[in-house]
Design an enzyme around this catalytic site. Structure first.
Site, PDB file in Angstrom:
ATOM      1  N   LYS A  14       0.050   4.272  -0.236  1.00  0.00           N
ATOM      2  CA  LYS A  14      -0.573   5.464   0.370  1.00  0.00           C
ATOM      3  C   LYS A  14      -0.356   6.674  -0.561  1.00  0.00           C
ATOM      4  O   LYS A  14      -0.377   6.512  -1.774  1.00  0.00           O
ATOM      5  CB  LYS A  14      -0.026   5.689   1.777  1.00  0.00           C
ATOM      6  N   ASN A  72       0.874  -1.179   0.000  1.00  0.00           N
ATOM      7  CA  ASN A  72       0.000   0.000   0.000  1.00  0.00           C
ATOM      8  C   ASN A  72       0.909   1.226   0.000  1.00  0.00           C
ATOM      9  O   ASN A  72       1.533   1.532   1.019  1.00  0.00           O
ATOM     10  CB  ASN A  72      -0.888  -0.034   1.249  1.00  0.00           C
ATOM     11  N   SER A  84       3.920  -2.660  10.189  1.00  0.00           N
ATOM     12  CA  SER A  84       5.375  -2.657  10.314  1.00  0.00           C
ATOM     13  C   SER A  84       6.025  -3.978   9.895  1.00  0.00           C
ATOM     14  O   SER A  84       7.002  -4.424  10.500  1.00  0.00           O
ATOM     15  CB  SER A  84       5.793  -2.278  11.740  1.00  0.00           C
ATOM     16  N   GLY A 110       2.995   1.751  10.712  1.00  0.00           N
ATOM     17  CA  GLY A 110       3.957   2.836  10.543  1.00  0.00           C
ATOM     18  C   GLY A 110       4.707   3.202  11.814  1.00  0.00           C
ATOM     19  O   GLY A 110       5.362   4.240  11.864  1.00  0.00           O
ATOM     20  N   HIS A 152      -9.211   0.862   5.110  1.00  0.00           N
ATOM     21  CA  HIS A 152      -7.925   1.062   5.801  1.00  0.00           C
ATOM     22  C   HIS A 152      -8.148   1.999   6.992  1.00  0.00           C
ATOM     23  O   HIS A 152      -8.932   2.942   6.914  1.00  0.00           O
ATOM     24  CB  HIS A 152      -6.895   1.659   4.836  1.00  0.00           C
ATOM     25  N   GLU A 184      -6.527   4.360   8.128  1.00  0.00           N
ATOM     26  CA  GLU A 184      -6.294   5.797   7.873  1.00  0.00           C
ATOM     27  C   GLU A 184      -7.524   6.434   7.243  1.00  0.00           C
ATOM     28  O   GLU A 184      -7.846   7.597   7.528  1.00  0.00           O
ATOM     29  CB  GLU A 184      -5.040   5.980   6.997  1.00  0.00           C
ATOM     30  N   GLU A 241      -4.974  -5.386  10.718  1.00  0.00           N
ATOM     31  CA  GLU A 241      -3.967  -4.343  10.886  1.00  0.00           C
ATOM     32  C   GLU A 241      -4.190  -3.608  12.203  1.00  0.00           C
ATOM     33  O   GLU A 241      -4.970  -2.638  12.248  1.00  0.00           O
ATOM     34  CB  GLU A 241      -4.062  -3.336   9.738  1.00  0.00           C
TER      35      GLU A 241
END
Ligand code: PEP
Length: 250
Positions: A13, A11, A210, A171, A95, A97, A165
Site C-alpha cells: 500500500k 501489498n 488479516s 486490516g 483492490h 481500497e 478479499e
C-alpha cells in the site's frame, strides 16, 4: 488433479521507503528457500525498481495498480509497459481500497486487467464483499457479479490470479473462518471453470484479509486456497517470512 503453485503476495500500500528495503532483501532470502512457492512484493511505484534490484530476482515485484491505456494525458497514472520497464512482472487491479477511494468500477478493473495481461504482466484481480453485504447474505452474489464483470474474457490460465478479499477482514484483524473461505473459494473456482473451462483450473485464488503467521497454515489447508494477498504483515520479514514458510509446508 491440477497442481497450482502457491503464491504469497505482499501489498505494501502507501508504505515503505528506500531505507526499508532491507526487508525485501530478507524476504527474498527466505523466498529462495521456499520451494514450490512464488513470492511477490507490491511496493509503491517509486520503490519498484530499487526493490527489484535489492531482491536480485529472489521475489517477484508487482505494481498495486495499472492504467488501462498505454500512454497519454492521464496525470498520476502508470501504464503496464512502464511497470514492466521498472522491473514488475505482475500487478494488482481492483483492490477494495481503490474501488472505494478512487471509485473504480468493475468495467475499469477489467480494462486494467486486460491491459496488464496484454503487456505480459500477471494480474491479481481483487473481489470481495462488504460487512453489510455479508450480513445481508449477499456475499456470494456480490462476488459472482464482480467476477463476471471484472475479469477479462481471454486468458491462458496461470497469468490470471483472483484474490478473494472480504472488505471486513482487511486490516481489521477479523479473519474469515476456514468454512467461509472454503465456501467462497469453491464458488469462485466453479465460476472460473464455468467461464474458462480447463484454463479456469489454472487460475490461482488467493485469500486476503488479516493473514498473519498464526492463521496462515489453517487458511492454506483450505481447498482452493492457492496462497494469500497480505497487507500489514508483508511489511516486515519478521511477519511475512513465516507466512511464506507456511505456504511452503502446505
Ligand atoms: C490487503 O490490503 O490486501 C490486505 C489483505 O490487508 P491486511 O492483510 O492488512 O488485512
Amino acid at each position: 488433479m491440477h497442481v497450482r503453485r502457491k503464491l504469497v503476495a505482499g501489498n505494501w500500500k502507501m508504505n515503505g521507503s528506500l531505507d526499508g528495503l532491507n526487508e525485501v532483501i530478507a524476504i527474498a532470502e527466505a523466498a529462495r528457500e521456499a520451494s514450490g512457492v512464488d513470492v511477490a512484493i507490491c511496493p509503491p511505484f517509486t520503490l519498484i525498481a530499487p526493490a527489484g534490484m535489492r531482491s536480485a530476482g529472489g521475489v517477484r515485484i508487482g505494481g498495486q495498480d495499472v492504467h488501462h491505456r498505454a500512454s497519454g494525458a492521464h496525470t498520476g497514472c502508470v501504464s503496464a509497459a512502464m511497470l514492466k520497464e521498472a522491473g514488475a512482472s505482475l500487478a494488482i487491479a481492483g483492490h477494495s481500497e481503490r474501488r472505494t477511494d478512487q471509485h473504480e468500477t468493475d468495467a475499469e478493473v477489467r480494462a486494467k486487467a486486460e491491459a496488464g495481461l496484454a503487456a505480459g504482466l500477471d494480474m491479481i484481480v481483487c473481489v470481495g464483499e462488504s460487512d453489510a453485504q455479508r450480513r445481508a447474505g449477499d456475499h456470494s452474489a456480490v462476488v459472482e457479479r464482480q467476477l463476471a464483470a471484472s475479469l477479462p474474457d481471454d486468458i491462458g490460465g496461470a497469468e490470471l490470479v483472483v484474490a478473494y478479499e472480504p472488505i471486513w477482514a482487511i486490516g481489521t484483524g477479523n479473519v474469515a473462518t476456514p468454512a467461509d473461505v472454503a465456501e467462497m473459494h469453491a464458488a469462485i473456482r466453479a465460476a472460473l471453470v464455468a467461464r474458462y473451462g480447463d484454463a479456469g483450473q489454472h487460475v490461482r485464488i488467493l485469500y486476503g484479509g488479516s493473514v498473519k503467521a498464526d492463521n496462515a497454515a489453517e487458511l492454506f489447508a483450505v481447498a482452493d486456497v492457492d496462497g494469500a494477498l497480505v497487507g500489514g504483515a508483508s511489511l516486515t520479514a519478521a511477519q511475512f517470512v513465516p507466512i511464506i514458510e507456511a505456504a511452503a509446508r502446505s
